[in-house]
Design an enzyme around this catalytic site. Structure first.
Site, PDB file in Angstrom:
ATOM      1  N   PRO A   2       0.949  -1.167   0.034  1.00 33.88           N
ATOM      2  CA  PRO A   2      -0.023   0.157   0.031  1.00 33.88           C
ATOM      3  C   PRO A   2       0.956   1.219  -0.067  1.00 33.88           C
ATOM      4  O   PRO A   2       1.727   1.424   0.527  1.00 33.88           O
ATOM      5  CB  PRO A   2      -0.727  -0.034   1.495  1.00 33.88           C
ATOM      6  CG  PRO A   2      -0.598  -1.512   1.786  1.00 33.88           C
ATOM      7  CD  PRO A   2       0.598  -2.202   1.364  1.00 33.88           C
ATOM      8  N   GLU A   3       0.592   2.166  -0.970  1.00 32.22           N
ATOM      9  CA  GLU A   3       1.102   3.532  -0.921  1.00 32.22           C
ATOM     10  C   GLU A   3       0.353   4.214  -0.430  1.00 32.22           C
ATOM     11  O   GLU A   3      -0.978   4.186  -0.014  1.00 32.22           O
ATOM     12  CB  GLU A   3       1.718   3.648  -2.267  1.00 32.22           C
ATOM     13  CG  GLU A   3       2.943   2.625  -2.470  1.00 32.22           C
ATOM     14  CD  GLU A   3       3.670   2.996  -3.619  1.00 32.22           C
ATOM     15  OE1 GLU A   3       3.837   4.270  -4.136  1.00 32.22           O
ATOM     16  OE2 GLU A   3       3.985   2.065  -4.541  1.00 32.22           O
ATOM     17  N   HIS A  93      -4.982 -14.541  10.006  1.00 30.24           N
ATOM     18  CA  HIS A  93      -3.891 -13.129   9.867  1.00 30.24           C
ATOM     19  C   HIS A  93      -4.840 -11.785  10.245  1.00 30.24           C
ATOM     20  O   HIS A  93      -4.130 -10.914  10.153  1.00 30.24           O
ATOM     21  CB  HIS A  93      -3.614 -12.898   8.565  1.00 30.24           C
ATOM     22  CG  HIS A  93      -2.599 -14.243   7.909  1.00 30.24           C
ATOM     23  ND1 HIS A  93      -1.607 -14.694   8.586  1.00 30.24           N
ATOM     24  CD2 HIS A  93      -3.016 -14.941   6.998  1.00 30.24           C
ATOM     25  CE1 HIS A  93      -1.222 -15.605   7.948  1.00 30.24           C
ATOM     26  NE2 HIS A  93      -2.126 -16.066   6.656  1.00 30.24           N
ATOM     27  N   ARG A 112       1.826 -10.853   5.785  1.00 30.28           N
ATOM     28  CA  ARG A 112       3.308 -10.933   5.942  1.00 30.28           C
ATOM     29  C   ARG A 112       3.807 -10.423   7.541  1.00 30.28           C
ATOM     30  O   ARG A 112       5.056 -10.445   7.483  1.00 30.28           O
ATOM     31  CB  ARG A 112       3.793 -10.378   4.756  1.00 30.28           C
ATOM     32  CG  ARG A 112       3.395 -11.211   3.566  1.00 30.28           C
ATOM     33  CD  ARG A 112       3.944 -10.382   2.102  1.00 30.28           C
ATOM     34  NE  ARG A 112       5.556 -10.402   2.224  1.00 30.28           N
ATOM     35  CZ  ARG A 112       5.964 -10.008   1.437  1.00 30.28           C
ATOM     36  NH1 ARG A 112       5.591  -9.304   0.307  1.00 30.28           N
ATOM     37  NH2 ARG A 112       7.477  -9.839   1.280  1.00 30.28           N
TER      38      ARG A 112
END
Ligand SMILES: [Zn+2]
Length: 285
Positions: A2-3, A93, A112
């Site tokens: 994500p940016e 997660h 992650r």
């Protein structure tokens, strides 16, 4: 990963459901994220707290509570923050779940685990936020982000412009994808040493940066990674990428083959015709 646009889209998606709601319970997984889960502070300041606002700084989301504490979330490489019906099953997660009094649960999912969650206690929140913000460069949509600022910071540096743009001390929120796209839009080769760039080139970079980010936010962020908007709907901006991920395909501007090179450990996409590398020396503009 994500940016800025993805984080901003998340913020806009969450805001109407989150602001004004009370957090009734806090659940965390026992997995370690990039930093340990701030369990004690979550219990002390976030549980039973009411959300006053949700802001963004760089790629961080800041949930401001009415008790003046702040819950800071960084989505990392694969993280997403979404709202789900509280009765629905949690996913694998889901590392932090905040049950709201409106029947929804805010879930931070991160396969992650490069993401991070922090809590700033009420008494220290203002000081901690100043310290945090001072380490980051200007926001792309702020007045401080301009050609003059970039030109000054670039003076005398050999660094490639793409790496320079990805340095959060120069400008907040730009990552690998948008750095490639911004430089294509600006017609600048990604390996151009920043000391060679004149102010007009930086003007071009700031204008391209703002235009592209605004377009991406409007389009709902990109789904290039595991990103989902807060409403679970994927964004569509990746369909409009001009160079990113298009190695071997024709440039949308000139038809020449888009190239992929790796430097600074990251894949970089550009058009050798639209973004020529000028080998001039000693031109600091
Ligand atoms: Zn081209």
């Amino acid at each position: 990963m994500p940016e800025l646009p993805e984080v901003e889209v998340t913020r806009r998606g969450l805001r109407p459901h989150l602001v004004g709601s009370t957090i009734q319970s806090v659940h965390w997984s026992n997995k370690r994220l990039r930093s340990p889960m701030p369990r004690k502070f979550l219990d002390l300041y976030i549980r039973d707290g009411r959300v006053a606002a949700i802001d963004r700084r760089a790629k961080y989301l800041l949930l401001r509570m009415t008790n003046k504490s702040v819950l800071l979330v960084h989505l990392g490489m694969s993280g997403n923050l979404g709202l789900f019906p509280a009765a629905g099953p949690r996913a694998r997660h889901d590392h932090l779940c905040l049950l709201l009094d409106n029947g929804l649960e805010l879930r931070f999912n991160d396969a992650r685990r490069f993401g991070a969650v922090y809590v700033w206690p009420p008494q220290q929140a203002a000081a901690l936020e100043n310290e945090f913000s001072a380490r980051l460069g200007p926001e792309p949509f702020s007045d401080e982000f301009n050609a003059d600022w970039l030109w000054r910071r670039a003076r005398g540096k050999k660094q490639a412009v793409k790496n320079f743009l990805m340095d959060s001390r120069m400008v907040a929120g730009i990552g690998n994808i948008y750095a490639s796209e911004i430089l294509f839009a600006a017609g600048i080769h990604p390996q151009t040493p920043v000391r060679m760039m004149k102010k007009a080139a930086w003007q071009n970079v700031t204008a391209s940066c703002r235009a592209l980010l605004a377009q991406a936010i409007k389009a709902g962020g990109s789904t290039i990674s595991d990103f989902l908007g807060a409403d679970g709907e994927p964004g569509y901006f990746q369909l409009q990428f001009k160079v990113y991920g298009r190695a071997g395909a024709g440039c949308k501007q000139c038809g020449q083959e888009v190239k992929k090179i790796v430097f600074g450990g990251r894949a970089t996409y550009f058009c050798p015709v639209c973004q020529p590398l000028h080998k001039r020396r000693n031109d600091s503009g």
